[in-house]
Design a protein around this motif. Structure first.
Motif, mmCIF file in Angstrom:
data_model
loop_
_atom_site.group_PDB
_atom_site.id
_atom_site.type_symbol
_atom_site.label_atom_id
_atom_site.label_comp_id
_atom_site.label_asym_id
_atom_site.label_seq_id
_atom_site.Cartn_x
_atom_site.Cartn_y
_atom_site.Cartn_z
ATOM 1 N N GLN A 1 1.044 -1.148 0.197
ATOM 2 C CA GLN A 1 0.172 0.336 -0.149
ATOM 3 C C GLN A 1 1.220 0.973 0.189
ATOM 4 N N GLU A 2 2.093 0.821 0.985
ATOM 5 C CA GLU A 2 2.309 2.287 0.753
ATOM 6 C C GLU A 2 3.132 2.723 -0.616
ATOM 7 N N HIS A 3 4.025 1.904 -0.789
ATOM 8 C CA HIS A 3 4.627 1.924 -2.507
ATOM 9 C C HIS A 3 3.336 1.838 -3.512
ATOM 10 N N GLY A 4 2.186 1.234 -3.442
ATOM 11 C CA GLY A 4 1.386 1.831 -4.930
ATOM 12 C C GLY A 4 2.525 0.702 -5.214
ATOM 13 N N ALA A 5 1.979 -0.600 -4.471
ATOM 14 C CA ALA A 5 2.732 -1.702 -5.397
ATOM 15 C C ALA A 5 1.166 -2.982 -5.157
ATOM 16 N N ALA A 6 2.247 -3.957 -5.998
ATOM 17 C CA ALA A 6 0.196 -4.275 -6.410
ATOM 18 C C ALA A 6 0.963 -6.021 -6.463
ATOM 19 N N PRO A 7 0.185 -7.518 -6.451
ATOM 20 C CA PRO A 7 0.250 -8.883 -7.011
ATOM 21 C C PRO A 7 0.099 -8.471 -8.453
ATOM 22 N N GLN A 8 0.600 -9.438 -8.956
ATOM 23 C CA GLN A 8 0.730 -9.794 -10.107
ATOM 24 C C GLN A 8 0.180 -11.667 -9.503
ATOM 25 N N PRO A 9 -0.939 -12.065 -10.782
ATOM 26 C CA PRO A 9 -1.271 -13.299 -10.866
ATOM 27 C C PRO A 9 0.045 -14.428 -11.554
ATOM 28 N N VAL A 10 -0.706 -15.822 -10.935
ATOM 29 C CA VAL A 10 0.452 -16.474 -11.191
ATOM 30 C C VAL A 10 1.006 -16.727 -12.308
ATOM 31 N N LEU A 11 -0.247 -16.198 -13.443
ATOM 32 C CA LEU A 11 0.878 -16.727 -14.689
ATOM 33 C C LEU A 11 1.218 -15.954 -15.154
ATOM 34 N N LEU A 12 1.885 -14.728 -14.861
ATOM 35 C CA LEU A 12 2.540 -13.907 -14.693
ATOM 36 C C LEU A 12 3.885 -14.173 -14.353
ATOM 37 N N SER A 13 3.500 -15.096 -12.868
ATOM 38 C CA SER A 13 5.255 -15.631 -12.619
ATOM 39 C C SER A 13 5.459 -16.352 -13.148
ATOM 40 N N ALA A 14 4.349 -18.073 -14.090
ATOM 41 C CA ALA A 14 4.418 -18.945 -14.450
ATOM 42 C C ALA A 14 5.500 -19.035 -15.942
ATOM 43 N N GLN A 15 4.931 -17.457 -16.290
ATOM 44 C CA GLN A 15 5.757 -16.916 -17.110
ATOM 45 C C GLN A 15 6.713 -16.843 -17.665
ATOM 46 N N PHE A 16 7.333 -16.248 -16.589
ATOM 47 C CA PHE A 16 8.496 -15.894 -15.987
ATOM 48 C C PHE A 16 8.987 -16.461 -15.711
ATOM 49 N N ASP A 17 8.856 -17.847 -14.582
ATOM 50 C CA ASP A 17 9.851 -18.913 -14.903
ATOM 51 C C ASP A 17 10.182 -19.731 -15.867
ATOM 52 N N ALA A 18 9.264 -19.795 -16.707
ATOM 53 C CA ALA A 18 9.554 -20.703 -17.937
ATOM 54 C C ALA A 18 10.746 -19.941 -18.974
ATOM 55 N N TYR A 19 10.552 -18.853 -19.051
ATOM 56 C CA TYR A 19 11.193 -17.541 -19.528
ATOM 57 C C TYR A 19 12.919 -17.867 -19.130
ATOM 58 N N LEU A 20 12.528 -18.569 -17.937
ATOM 59 C CA LEU A 20 13.795 -18.685 -16.641
ATOM 60 C C LEU A 20 14.424 -19.794 -17.181
ATOM 61 N N SER A 21 13.743 -21.028 -16.882
ATOM 62 C CA SER A 21 13.908 -22.433 -17.399
ATOM 63 C C SER A 21 14.980 -22.794 -18.512
ATOM 64 N N ALA A 22 14.220 -21.653 -19.635
ATOM 65 C CA ALA A 22 14.966 -21.689 -20.872
ATOM 66 C C ALA A 22 16.254 -21.688 -20.765
ATOM 67 N N LEU A 23 16.676 -20.367 -20.175
ATOM 68 C CA LEU A 23 18.167 -20.792 -19.607
ATOM 69 C C LEU A 23 19.615 -21.808 -19.679
ATOM 70 N N PRO A 24 20.361 -21.737 -19.357
ATOM 71 C CA PRO A 24 21.570 -22.647 -18.989
ATOM 72 C C PRO A 24 21.180 -22.527 -17.531
ATOM 73 N N TRP A 25 21.648 -23.792 -16.822
ATOM 74 C CA TRP A 25 20.988 -24.011 -15.590
ATOM 75 C C TRP A 25 22.409 -24.391 -14.407
ATOM 76 N N THR A 26 22.532 -24.060 -13.864
ATOM 77 C CA THR A 26 23.903 -24.650 -12.925
ATOM 78 C C THR A 26 23.451 -24.943 -11.159
ATOM 79 N N GLY A 27 22.955 -25.878 -10.667
ATOM 80 C CA GLY A 27 22.728 -26.270 -9.087
ATOM 81 C C GLY A 27 21.571 -25.929 -9.197
ATOM 82 N N SER A 28 21.633 -24.812 -8.212
ATOM 83 C CA SER A 28 20.257 -23.993 -8.099
ATOM 84 C C SER A 28 20.011 -22.816 -8.706
ATOM 85 N N GLY A 29 20.712 -22.537 -9.729
ATOM 86 C CA GLY A 29 20.202 -21.265 -10.109
ATOM 87 C C GLY A 29 20.787 -20.680 -12.041
ATOM 88 N N ILE A 30 21.415 -19.772 -12.261
ATOM 89 C CA ILE A 30 21.465 -19.873 -13.506
ATOM 90 C C ILE A 30 23.227 -20.024 -14.026
#
Length: 138
Positions: A11-40
């Motif tokens: 509320q103080e920062h004018g921020a807003a939760p976003q739909p899980v679908l947006l998180s899933a889309q971002f995760d799908a993009y990240l998952s297509a990158l090369p990974w090692t261990g628990s990160g990119i």
């Protein structure tokens, strides 16, 4: 995200939760990158890094302004593909990402509001790795 614990901050920062679908889309993009261990696997991607030990919020903001993420007015902050992310202003995200998530890995991508709709730029992102380092794709 810890939405139940950050309601006042949202509320103080004018921020807003976003739909899980947006998180899933971002995760799908990240998952297509090369990974090692628990990160990119940053050895294969152009990037800038910042060790967080002893670094002030102002230093994080200054560092982040030198990344492609800074070309966006807003940032989508996400720590899970199965939970809502948070959309907030660039500087608020850079100053308070540690408050928004208590998980070791956290991902932020650029976003803009176009006629009230969130337009994410998944390719302009920062990863927080193990609470210790920020890595930004350049």
């Amino acid at each position: 995200m810890r939405l139940d614990q950050i309601g006042t901050w949202l509320q103080e920062h004018g921020a807003a939760p976003q739909p899980v679908l947006l998180s899933a889309q971002f995760d799908a993009y990240l998952s297509a990158l090369p990974w090692t261990g628990s990160g990119i696997d940053w050895r294969t991607l152009p990037h800038r890094s910042l060790a967080l030990n002893g670094v002030s919020d102002d230093e994080v903001v200054t560092w982040a302004r030198q990344t492609p993420l800074a070309s966006h007015t807003h940032v989508l902050v996400m720590d899970s593909a199965t939970e809502p992310g948070v959309l907030c202003r660039f500087e608020d995200a850079m100053r308070d990402f540690e408050l928004l998530s208590n998980r070791p890995e956290l991902y932020m991508c650029g976003a803009d509001l176009v006629n009230g709709a969130v337009q994410p730029a998944f390719h302009r992102f920062i990863e927080r790795r193990s609470f210790m380092t920020l890595n930004a794709r350049v």
